[in-house]
Scaffold this active site. Structure first.
Site, mmCIF file in Angstrom:
data_model
loop_
_atom_site.group_PDB
_atom_site.id
_atom_site.type_symbol
_atom_site.label_atom_id
_atom_site.label_comp_id
_atom_site.label_asym_id
_atom_site.label_seq_id
_atom_site.Cartn_x
_atom_site.Cartn_y
_atom_site.Cartn_z
ATOM 1 N N LYS A 128 0.852 -1.189 0.000
ATOM 2 C CA LYS A 128 0.000 0.000 0.000
ATOM 3 C C LYS A 128 0.891 1.243 0.000
ATOM 4 O O LYS A 128 2.119 1.137 -0.013
ATOM 5 C CB LYS A 128 -0.920 -0.029 1.206
ATOM 6 C CG LYS A 128 -1.878 -1.219 1.165
ATOM 7 C CD LYS A 128 -3.119 -0.923 1.928
ATOM 8 C CE LYS A 128 -4.118 -2.042 1.734
ATOM 9 N NZ LYS A 128 -5.356 -1.770 2.405
ATOM 10 N N GLU A 161 -1.242 -1.746 -4.429
ATOM 11 C CA GLU A 161 -2.285 -0.723 -4.580
ATOM 12 C C GLU A 161 -1.698 0.471 -5.341
ATOM 13 O O GLU A 161 -0.615 0.948 -5.007
ATOM 14 C CB GLU A 161 -2.757 -0.250 -3.200
ATOM 15 C CG GLU A 161 -3.830 0.814 -3.312
ATOM 16 C CD GLU A 161 -4.200 1.437 -1.960
ATOM 17 O OE1 GLU A 161 -5.062 2.326 -1.971
ATOM 18 O OE2 GLU A 161 -3.627 1.035 -0.934
ATOM 19 N N ASP A 169 -8.420 1.446 -5.146
ATOM 20 C CA ASP A 169 -9.271 1.709 -3.985
ATOM 21 C C ASP A 169 -10.042 3.009 -4.184
ATOM 22 O O ASP A 169 -9.518 3.993 -4.727
ATOM 23 C CB ASP A 169 -8.364 1.819 -2.745
ATOM 24 C CG ASP A 169 -9.155 1.724 -1.459
ATOM 25 O OD1 ASP A 169 -10.168 1.003 -1.440
ATOM 26 O OD2 ASP A 169 -8.751 2.369 -0.473
#
Ligand code: BTN
Length: 510
Positions: free
Chosen positions: A160, A187, A208
């Site tokens: 992330k 991500e 996301d």
């Protein structure tokens, strides 16, 4: 791992003991329970029942009637259990907590999976699980049709933004992660990061907090070069729009973090009163009375016992009937008794009389006697007699259906119980006391008296149209009394008589 979770839950709830149950429920009280769905749901967690009861010393029988992932309707029975009432009561809350929560997860997963059906997109669960219940909740999610994402931080890499910042960029983070030897997902939050990740060979991307429209554009740009997972704010109202954006996966924390406990109940029914052996022994001092909670057959347990000795069982696993048939011996519902007596040609008839007398005395049910060994109530069999000669002694087996509320389908048309016939529960102890007294009394009568009494008590002894199964086929006729040996005289329709020496008599037309 699962055993440990169950132990932890039981310890948390029961601690040093269920003080209420111990105070109120006798240690030998037995019961049966049913887990019931009270609303439509997808069930999960059923395997835990076996673990829960095992941890608390086990039960007599656990029947799991559904499988994890089954869709159930309100009123469906999920599982039944029989055992000590104390065990069933102390495990009730923990069993329900697991079933209700895990079925909630499975039901939520099913709703998401149904919503995306036909799009080719799969629903993933997340790590937003109840602490300590990760594995169980993930199994429930899978049972409901979701696909498990990583189990924890140990079995897959998910890079992330903080990881990217700490590693010094997308490419660097990906390169470092390859040494972990587990699947890698990254991500990306901007188009630039997306291009960088694709250029660095990323095979699995997490996008996301995009709208479905944005997601569609990103997926178009990725053009199949990596698998795509969408996450963030996905619920049942929008999951299909996200799935139709072309993603391979949508992940929904709601499957686990917002699952509702489903409405499942546990219904307990206490077994009818058990036989009070101490009272019985007080009523018959000096008599050997052997009692077994569970036995194959009381007929086999009289070896070495003296005349007058009695063997009782609460349940028989191989109860014997006449002519090699079996005797249905449901736990705690009947009297299963064998006693050692002096042989007599009319002993079977004497014992039928004794059973009928005890039944009438204790339950008020008037019985007929179907020659030679069936005790009938309302046209159905309520008790049976089996006499076997062993080493010069007569082993007299008496089975009485006392408090059964139902019989297996194959017996339902011909069997009844005193509870069904009298419309109320009957005390097995009262009945046994009356029965043993009546057995003593009738066994002491001379054969002529037994024949006379039987002829009076049985509608089958004389003047009854019957069909008899003889070795060379069924014969119909009218009964015409008993011989001094206790055999039944059958007057056939051609006017000749034949002797019936074994059973197989039934009312004509039945
Ligand atoms: C019959 O009607 O066929 C005879 C039934 C006898 C059943 C009793 S129950 C107690 C004893 N133990 C057995 O296994 N059978 C007899």
């Amino acid at each position: 791992m699962i055993d440990e979770t169950v132990r932890w839950a039981l310890r948390e709830d029961i601690g040093a003991g269920d003080v209420t149950t111990r105070a109120c429920v006798p240690a030998d009280q037995r019961a049966r329970g049913r887990f019931l769905a009270r609303e439509p749901l997808v069930v999960a967690g059923l395997d835990l029942l076996e673990v829960i009861y095992r941890e608390r010393g086990g039960v007599d029988n656990l029947a799991v009637l559904k499988r994890d992932g089954d869709r159930c309707q309100a009123g469906d029975v999920l599982a039944t259990v029989r055992g000590r009432a104390r065990t069933l009561l102390e495990c009730e809350r923990v069993a329900l907590n697991f079933l209700q929560r895990l079925s909630g997860v499975a039901t939520a997963a099913r709703a998401f999976a149904d919503e995306v059906e036909g799009t080719g997109c799969r629903v993933l669960d997340t790590r937003k699980t109840t602490p300590g219940l990760r594995l169980l909740e993930k199994q429930a999610a899978a049972a409901g049709g979701a696909t498990n994402h990583r189990m924890g931080l140990f079995d897959a890499v998910l890079i992330k933004n903080n990881h990217i910042a700490a590693a010094g960029g997308v490419r660097q983070a990906l390169e470092n992660a390859r040494t972990a030897g587990v699947p890698i997902e990254i991500e990306v939050r901007t188009r630039e990061e997306l291009r960088e990740a694709l250029a660095a060979g990323a095979g699995h991307l997490l996008l996301d907090n995009l709208t479905p429209e944005e997601a569609r554009e990103w997926v178009r740009e990725i053009a199949g070069r990596a698998r795509v997972e969408l996450s963030g704010g996905i619920d049942l109202s929008n999951v299909r729009a996200y799935a139709e954006a072309g993603a391979d996966f949508v992940s929904a924390g709601a499957i686990t973090h917002s699952a509702r406990a489903m409405d499942i109940s546990f219904r307990l029914e206490l077994d009818p009163p058990a036989i009070d052996i101490e009272r019985l022994r007080r009523e018959f001092p000096g008599r050997t009375i052997v009692h077994y909670p569970k036995l194959d057959s009381t007929m086999r347990a009289t070896t070495g016992l003296e005349a007058g000795a009695v063997v009782l069982a609460d349940e028989q696993t191989a109860g014997q009937g006449r002519h090699g048939r079996s005797w249905h011996s449901e736990a705690g519902a009947g009297i299963y008794c064998s006693t050692v007596l002096k042989p007599s040609p009319v002993l079977t008839l004497a014992l039928g009389l004794a059973a009928a007398e005890a039944i009438a005395q204790v339950s008020g049910v008037a019985c007929d006697l179907r020659w030679p060994n069936d005790v009938m109530a309302g046209g159905k069999k309520v008790a049976g007699i089996l006499v076997q000669l062993v080493d010069g002694a007569a082993i007299a087996g008496i089975g009485i259906n006392v408090n059964q509320t139902a019989f297996p389908a194959e017996l339902a048309a011909q069997a009844t119980s005193l509870r069904l016939a009298a419309g109320r529960e009957v005390s097995p102890t009262d009945l046994l006391i009356a029965l043993l007294g009546a057995v003593d009394a009738f066994a002491a009568e001379p054969p002529e008296a037994i024949l006379r009494l039987f002829a009076r008590a049985s509608s089958y002894a004389a003047g009854r149209r019957v069909t008899v199964e003889l070795p060379d086929g069924a014969v119909s006729g009218t009964t015409a009394g008993l011989t001094p040996e206790g055999f039944l005289i059958l007057r056939k329709d051609d006017g000749t008589d034949t002797l019936v020496i074994a059973g197989g008599v039934r009312a004509a037309g039945s």
